[in-house]
Design a protein around this motif. Sequence first.
Motif, PDB file in Angstrom:
ATOM      1  N   VAL B 113       0.899  -1.211   0.163  1.00 12.38           N
ATOM      2  CA  VAL B 113       0.058  -0.075   0.095  1.00 12.38           C
ATOM      3  C   VAL B 113       0.798   1.199  -0.134  1.00 12.38           C
ATOM      4  O   VAL B 113       0.656   2.316  -0.725  1.00 12.38           O
ATOM      5  CB  VAL B 113      -0.880   0.042   1.275  1.00 12.38           C
ATOM      6  CG1 VAL B 113      -1.616   1.329   1.472  1.00 12.38           C
ATOM      7  CG2 VAL B 113      -2.037  -1.015   1.126  1.00 12.38           C
ATOM      8  N   GLY B 120      -1.516   2.836  -3.254  1.00 12.72           N
ATOM      9  CA  GLY B 120      -2.526   3.028  -2.169  1.00 12.72           C
ATOM     10  C   GLY B 120      -3.973   3.276  -2.807  1.00 12.72           C
ATOM     11  O   GLY B 120      -4.851   2.552  -2.322  1.00 12.72           O
ATOM     12  N   TRP B 121      -3.935   3.814  -3.769  1.00 13.47           N
ATOM     13  CA  TRP B 121      -5.292   3.990  -4.587  1.00 13.47           C
ATOM     14  C   TRP B 121      -5.588   2.616  -5.183  1.00 13.47           C
ATOM     15  O   TRP B 121      -6.957   2.129  -4.935  1.00 13.47           O
ATOM     16  CB  TRP B 121      -5.303   4.859  -5.725  1.00 13.47           C
ATOM     17  CG  TRP B 121      -5.500   6.321  -5.184  1.00 13.47           C
ATOM     18  CD1 TRP B 121      -4.450   7.463  -5.283  1.00 13.47           C
ATOM     19  CD2 TRP B 121      -6.591   6.922  -4.906  1.00 13.47           C
ATOM     20  NE1 TRP B 121      -4.998   8.599  -4.592  1.00 13.47           N
ATOM     21  CE2 TRP B 121      -6.410   8.431  -4.479  1.00 13.47           C
ATOM     22  CE3 TRP B 121      -8.173   6.534  -4.702  1.00 13.47           C
ATOM     23  CZ2 TRP B 121      -7.495   9.206  -4.082  1.00 13.47           C
ATOM     24  CZ3 TRP B 121      -9.092   7.360  -4.529  1.00 13.47           C
ATOM     25  CH2 TRP B 121      -8.828   8.621  -4.089  1.00 13.47           C
ATOM     26  N   PHE B 123      -4.944  -0.543  -4.311  1.00 12.95           N
ATOM     27  CA  PHE B 123      -5.250  -1.517  -3.056  1.00 12.95           C
ATOM     28  C   PHE B 123      -6.686  -0.932  -2.467  1.00 12.95           C
ATOM     29  O   PHE B 123      -7.493  -1.776  -2.172  1.00 12.95           O
ATOM     30  CB  PHE B 123      -4.146  -1.674  -2.019  1.00 12.95           C
ATOM     31  CG  PHE B 123      -3.065  -2.359  -2.351  1.00 12.95           C
ATOM     32  CD1 PHE B 123      -3.174  -4.006  -2.872  1.00 12.95           C
ATOM     33  CD2 PHE B 123      -1.779  -2.011  -2.638  1.00 12.95           C
ATOM     34  CE1 PHE B 123      -2.415  -4.819  -3.170  1.00 12.95           C
ATOM     35  CE2 PHE B 123      -0.695  -2.932  -3.269  1.00 12.95           C
ATOM     36  CZ  PHE B 123      -1.082  -4.254  -3.398  1.00 12.95           C
ATOM     37  N   ALA B 124      -6.605   0.229  -2.197  1.00 11.74           N
ATOM     38  CA  ALA B 124      -7.984   0.778  -1.450  1.00 11.74           C
ATOM     39  C   ALA B 124      -9.109   0.566  -2.576  1.00 11.74           C
ATOM     40  O   ALA B 124     -10.203  -0.166  -1.900  1.00 11.74           O
ATOM     41  CB  ALA B 124      -7.769   2.334  -1.370  1.00 11.74           C
ATOM     42  N   LEU B 125      -9.091   0.855  -3.625  1.00 10.68           N
ATOM     43  CA  LEU B 125     -10.371   0.802  -4.523  1.00 10.68           C
ATOM     44  C   LEU B 125     -10.498  -0.974  -4.816  1.00 10.68           C
ATOM     45  O   LEU B 125     -11.736  -1.055  -4.684  1.00 10.68           O
ATOM     46  CB  LEU B 125      -9.996   1.539  -5.917  1.00 10.68           C
ATOM     47  CG  LEU B 125     -10.016   2.926  -5.907  1.00 10.68           C
ATOM     48  CD1 LEU B 125      -9.719   3.483  -7.030  1.00 10.68           C
ATOM     49  CD2 LEU B 125     -11.612   3.550  -5.547  1.00 10.68           C
ATOM     50  N   ALA B 127      -9.656  -3.171  -2.961  1.00  9.63           N
ATOM     51  CA  ALA B 127     -10.171  -4.083  -1.665  1.00  9.63           C
ATOM     52  C   ALA B 127     -11.630  -3.506  -1.589  1.00  9.63           C
ATOM     53  O   ALA B 127     -12.386  -4.404  -0.959  1.00  9.63           O
ATOM     54  CB  ALA B 127      -9.126  -3.879  -0.517  1.00  9.63           C
ATOM     55  N   LEU B 128     -11.947  -2.459  -1.474  1.00  5.61           N
ATOM     56  CA  LEU B 128     -13.184  -1.815  -1.417  1.00  5.61           C
ATOM     57  C   LEU B 128     -14.256  -2.667  -2.334  1.00  5.61           C
ATOM     58  O   LEU B 128     -15.277  -3.140  -1.995  1.00  5.61           O
ATOM     59  CB  LEU B 128     -13.326  -0.358  -1.627  1.00  5.61           C
ATOM     60  CG  LEU B 128     -14.561   0.434  -0.762  1.00  5.61           C
ATOM     61  CD1 LEU B 128     -14.144   0.129   0.726  1.00  5.61           C
ATOM     62  CD2 LEU B 128     -14.358   1.723  -1.308  1.00  5.61           C
TER      63      LEU B 128
END
Lengths: 239, 185
Positions: B113, B120-121, B123-125, B127-128
């Motif tokens: 991440v 960061g983006w 993994f965040a997007l 994973a969400l």
Amino acid sequence: MHQGPNASVGGQRFMIWLAIAGAALFAFAYIAMIRFFPPPPADLPADQVALLYSAHNVRFRIGVILGLISGGFLVPISIVISVQMARLEKGVPIWAILQGVTGAIGSIFIWLPVLVWGVAAFSPDRPPELTLIFHEFSWLFYITTLALFPMQLLGIIYLCFSKDEPDNVSAFPRWLGYLTAWQLVQSFGGPMAVLFKTGLFSWNGLLPFWIPFSLFFAWFAAICWTLLRALRCQKAAGA
Amino acid sequence: MQPRIPGEPGIWLLIFGEMTVFAVLFASFLHARHGDVAGFLAGQAHLSKGIGIANTLLLLTSSLFVAKGVDMVKQGDSIHAPRLFAAGLACAAGFVLLKALEYAQLFAEGIAVGSHPFFGWYFALTALHLGHVLIGSLLLSALTLITRKPLTRPLHLALTESAGCFWHMVDLLWIVIFALIYLVE
């Protein structure tokens, strides 16, 4: 139908208003006294974090006291929700029990961080790095409520969609089911705060803080309203 | 005849709410990317377009199965409906497996991440979205089980349609994520 526990309507109303009063006092303590609204940025350096607790130290600590008095407001509302859920369930009301237990334990996510803020503010002259630990612990605790809230919401969603009583007198109308489902879906954004210190995914960002908090208060207002409406109908029906 | 809305009004509240949240995320992603186009392109080069395309096809196929399944439920066909939902579920499982494979590949390269804002983006997007896929998979599992018997009550049909609409939203969000993260140049 309606053969579940026959709790007193007055007692249930009292608990709902206790929860509303508690939530209002908590909001006052959190916003006006502790002043962590909006939340401090997650990437604040230690000396500035320490300043959050040492400046206006007495006001902050009184805020903590008020927050601790009111922070258990999720418990009485969870009990009333459970009683109303149990009315609709057949046999042992397992969804109501799951909801009540997770709601009662889940209240820890609301009042324990306040207690830790109190610990952080207790010794304003300790090294800032130590205060930082309490600060990070309490904020991540406050934000990542995923361990219990989704389970609490699950039974409410199930009953909203499976009940047999009409929506306009029920404590669990279908629209509340969808609102609760949305809240459940959005609760997955919270734990992302563990991975990010800046941006939309940090603990002061859109996903961990703003959306879950707005949805929680919208949901809280909505279910208080449907519960009070259902109790009015049950009293009129002599139940 | 009145125009008919699939599902119930409530599910559209949820879907539009979700899409608004994701729209804000997509806009913020593009804004962040605008500030560091070269860095974001370098990050993008680490992703496997093949896996991205395969995942897009899997979700599109699963959406087709689910749409057909909802149709079968409406026709009272309790033999084909659960099979179609199970097929949709199998595609979803494939999606999750490929996603896990992609994460594992990146971790093996030492990428996480914090490596670059792009990741960061990423993994965040993803994973969400993966969380949404898992919730949708639970709904598809439930549909597979309950449609073995003919659903007669209109509310049950509406609930089936609502679950189907949620799954199409998961598909639609992935297509935008795929375009933004894997394709934009």
